[in-house]
Design a protein around this motif. Structure first.
Motif, PDB file in Angstrom:
ATOM      1  N   TRP A  89       0.682  -1.238   0.030  1.00 25.20           N
ATOM      2  CA  TRP A  89      -0.006  -0.028  -0.033  1.00 25.20           C
ATOM      3  C   TRP A  89       0.907   1.175   0.101  1.00 25.20           C
ATOM      4  O   TRP A  89       1.820   1.287   0.587  1.00 25.20           O
ATOM      5  CB  TRP A  89      -0.773  -0.096   1.245  1.00 25.20           C
ATOM      6  N   LYS A  90       0.226   2.332  -0.701  1.00 21.67           N
ATOM      7  CA  LYS A  90       1.097   3.553  -0.714  1.00 21.67           C
ATOM      8  C   LYS A  90       0.668   4.204   0.634  1.00 21.67           C
ATOM      9  O   LYS A  90      -0.452   4.424   0.795  1.00 21.67           O
ATOM     10  CB  LYS A  90       0.834   4.300  -1.939  1.00 21.67           C
ATOM     11  N   ALA A  91       1.472   4.857   1.202  1.00 25.89           N
ATOM     12  CA  ALA A  91       1.311   5.675   2.386  1.00 25.89           C
ATOM     13  C   ALA A  91       0.719   6.921   1.937  1.00 25.89           C
ATOM     14  O   ALA A  91       1.077   7.719   0.848  1.00 25.89           O
ATOM     15  CB  ALA A  91       2.579   6.222   3.003  1.00 25.89           C
ATOM     16  N   ALA A  92      -0.286   7.427   2.612  1.00 26.73           N
ATOM     17  CA  ALA A  92      -1.259   8.512   2.447  1.00 26.73           C
ATOM     18  C   ALA A  92      -0.211   9.980   2.019  1.00 26.73           C
ATOM     19  O   ALA A  92      -0.386  10.451   1.241  1.00 26.73           O
ATOM     20  CB  ALA A  92      -2.097   8.793   3.204  1.00 26.73           C
ATOM     21  N   LYS A  93       0.895   9.597   3.014  1.00 27.28           N
ATOM     22  CA  LYS A  93       1.554  11.079   2.980  1.00 27.28           C
ATOM     23  C   LYS A  93       2.256  11.342   1.406  1.00 27.28           C
ATOM     24  O   LYS A  93       2.627  12.390   1.101  1.00 27.28           O
ATOM     25  CB  LYS A  93       2.486  11.259   4.108  1.00 27.28           C
ATOM     26  N   TRP A  94       2.554  10.021   0.840  1.00 33.56           N
ATOM     27  CA  TRP A  94       3.429  10.044  -0.376  1.00 33.56           C
ATOM     28  C   TRP A  94       2.559  10.864  -1.506  1.00 33.56           C
ATOM     29  O   TRP A  94       2.953  11.388  -2.308  1.00 33.56           O
ATOM     30  CB  TRP A  94       3.680   8.912  -1.076  1.00 33.56           C
ATOM     31  N   LYS A  95       1.128  11.001  -1.343  1.00 37.21           N
ATOM     32  CA  LYS A  95       0.154  11.365  -2.452  1.00 37.21           C
ATOM     33  C   LYS A  95       0.471  12.930  -2.314  1.00 37.21           C
ATOM     34  O   LYS A  95       0.046  13.554  -3.407  1.00 37.21           O
ATOM     35  CB  LYS A  95      -1.152  10.985  -2.040  1.00 37.21           C
TER      36      LYS A  95
END
Lengths: 379, 128
Positions: A89-95
């Motif tokens: 899963w991509k961490a939300a902060k990377w978005k």
């Protein structure tokens, strides 16, 4: 085929799984073993490797396949023994970095232009840190990936739902070589050894080395046999001697006692280890809530929770009457309240587990409904 | 959808007769020659005083920084060449591992192989 069937019955009872240290650890298995592990019959979602219950694994391998979706990456990882899909899963902060980078860039340029020259710009450093962290989670084909996560089967394919993953920098293959040397040792010391049992007769544990089934696997089989029998025959109540005969087919596998007691299926006397196996099985089923004893007396009469109409009616009445009271009208009755009322009405020795089994049964037949985790009300 | 498993092979084991075409393998060697116009590279290695060479098709892994004389690990599929002089490997992954202890890598691969062989024997002799 026969070996598979025997192996599928050879599961230790799920109640004892917590005793196995491998169960709580991220097991470092070869990917080919992860792909070939069979799913447990008792609890779907848990897998078994040589009678060890496994649901978390730790792998190290080369990325050979990559697919990116909005929320996650799907990496195919190859460790030389097998290839498995890992959902990372991509961490939300990377978005956010896109927007914050633009904002930060503008602010940084404006503040650096306006502020003192040579100052430590915290925003710039944070931006670089975020970029570095992001770089560690974005991999290309050929990179080395370490994944820790739970095993899942979706659409017939085995996958790893990662809880932790990162790119490994291993320029001289030191980590991969040590991994290759460590795994066979781990297998020999932990994974290939049978499930450790906490109790059991010294006689049976001494013979497990000779290839006989261990007591815990026997217990697993016995509990499953009894559960199936009680469900098929819709048994409401029974005494131990009614079901002894079910465990006799398992008895020849136990080591025969020295002396006159021999396992004879037709004989009136039942060997003491069958009785011991039966008492352990009944104890486990009571702990689970499948059985309960209404009256604790010399007479060992067991009630099967889901079939006991009197108990189910008592629970339903309690919930129905109390749901009318204003105190419980909105939220429903708490399980402990139901437990104390039913104990007063029906049986002092009813356990919470048995009540939970009965409540689940009533809910599945839509007589009651749960309003929250521990509250129930009538439909 | 997922590619086949690439099992470790030593360069001296990659003979046209020994490995079937299309098998995924993982092997290593020193980059001795690289021709970008053909997208081919040659990896050499020594074993028991004999020099072994593996030809590699690098079209899928380009552009990569070729360091002649450096050790590389290559992962890919076997394709038999027409010349019959050796096997061709179509690379999917090519990583520079210069500085690796080859003897230790060989030892680790052999340990893993003997472990698999022993577990395979055990499975065959006893049930479950």
């Amino acid at each position: 085929m026969e070996a598979d069937q025997a192996a599928s019955e050879d599961e230790p009872p799920s109640l004892l799984w917590g005793l196995d240290p491998v169960f709580s650890a991220f097991a470092r298995l070869y990917i080919k073993d992860i792909l070939l592990m069979r799913e447990s019959r008792q609890v779907p979602g848990i897998y078994l490797y040589k009678s060890h219950p496994i649901f978390q694994v730790d792998i190290l391998g080369t990325v050979v396949f990559k697919r990116e979706r909005e929320d996650f990456y799907s990496y195919g990882v190859d460790d030389g023994t097998g290839v498995i899909n890992c959902l990372c899963w991509k961490a939300a902060k990377w978005k956010e970095p896109e927007e914050s980078f633009k904002a930060g860039g503008r602010a940084a340029s404006s503040s650096s232009a306006a502020g003192p020259s040579g100052g430590f710009n915290i925003e710039e450093q944070l931006r670089r840190l975020r970029q570095a962290q992001r770089g560690a989670s974005m991999l290309e084909i050929g990179d080395l990936l370490r994944v820790r996560g739970s095993v899942k089967t979706s659409r017939g394919q085995r996958e790893i739902m990662s809880s932790n993953f990162y790119k490994v920098s291993d320029p001289v293959m030191a980590l991969q070589i040590s991994w290759m040397q460590e795994l066979p040792q781990l297998y020999r010391r932990c994974y290939q050894k049978p499930f450790p049992l906490s109790d059991g007769e010294p006689g049976t544990s001494a013979t497990t080395a000779g290839g006989q089934p261990s007591f815990s696997s026997l217990l697993g089989r016995a509990t499953q046999t009894l559960r199936d029998f009680l469900r098929e025959k819709e048994v409401r109540r029974f005494r131990p001697y009614d079901v002894e005969h079910l465990l006799l087919p398992l008895v020849p596998q136990l080591p025969p006692l020295t002396g006159s007691e021999q396992a004879s299926a037709a004989g009136p006397s039942v060997p003491s280890h069958t009785r011991h196996l039966l008492s352990e099985t009944l104890r486990i089923l009571q702990q689970e809530g499948t059985l309960f004893r209404r009256v604790l007396s010399q007479d060992e009469l067991y009630h099967v929770t889901e079939q006991d109409k009197d108990l189910l009616m008592a629970i339903r009445d309690v919930i129905q009457q109390d749901s009318k009271r204003q105190k419980y009208a909105e939220k429903g009755c708490h399980i402990l309240h139901i437990l104390s009322s039913v104990r007063r009405r029906y049986s002092q020795s009813l356990s919470r587990e048995a009540l939970e089994v009965a409540l689940r049964f009533l809910e599945s037949s839509s007589d009651i409904i749960s309003t929250s985790n521990c509250h129930y009300t009538v439909v | 959808m997922l590619p086949a498993t690439a099992v470790y092979h030593f360069p001296w084991e990659l003979k046209p007769s020994a490995i079937a075409e299309g098998t995924s393998v993982r092997t290593f060697g020193r980059l001795t020659c690289y021709r970008p116009e053909d997208s081919t590279a040659i990896l050499s290695s020594h074993h028991a005083s004999i020099k072994y060479q593996v030809s590699v098709q690098t079209s899928c892994v380009e552009p990569f920084n070729p360091l002649c004389g450096a050790l590389y690990i290559v992962l890919g599929e076997i394709e038999n060449t027409e010349e019959g002089s050796g096997v061709m490997l179509r690379a999917r992954v090519m990583n520079c591992v210069d500085g690796v202890d080859l003897a230790l890598l060989q030892k680790a691969i052999n340990e893993q192989r003997s472990f698999f062989q022993k577990s395979g024997d055990n499975k065959g002799s006893t049930s479950g």
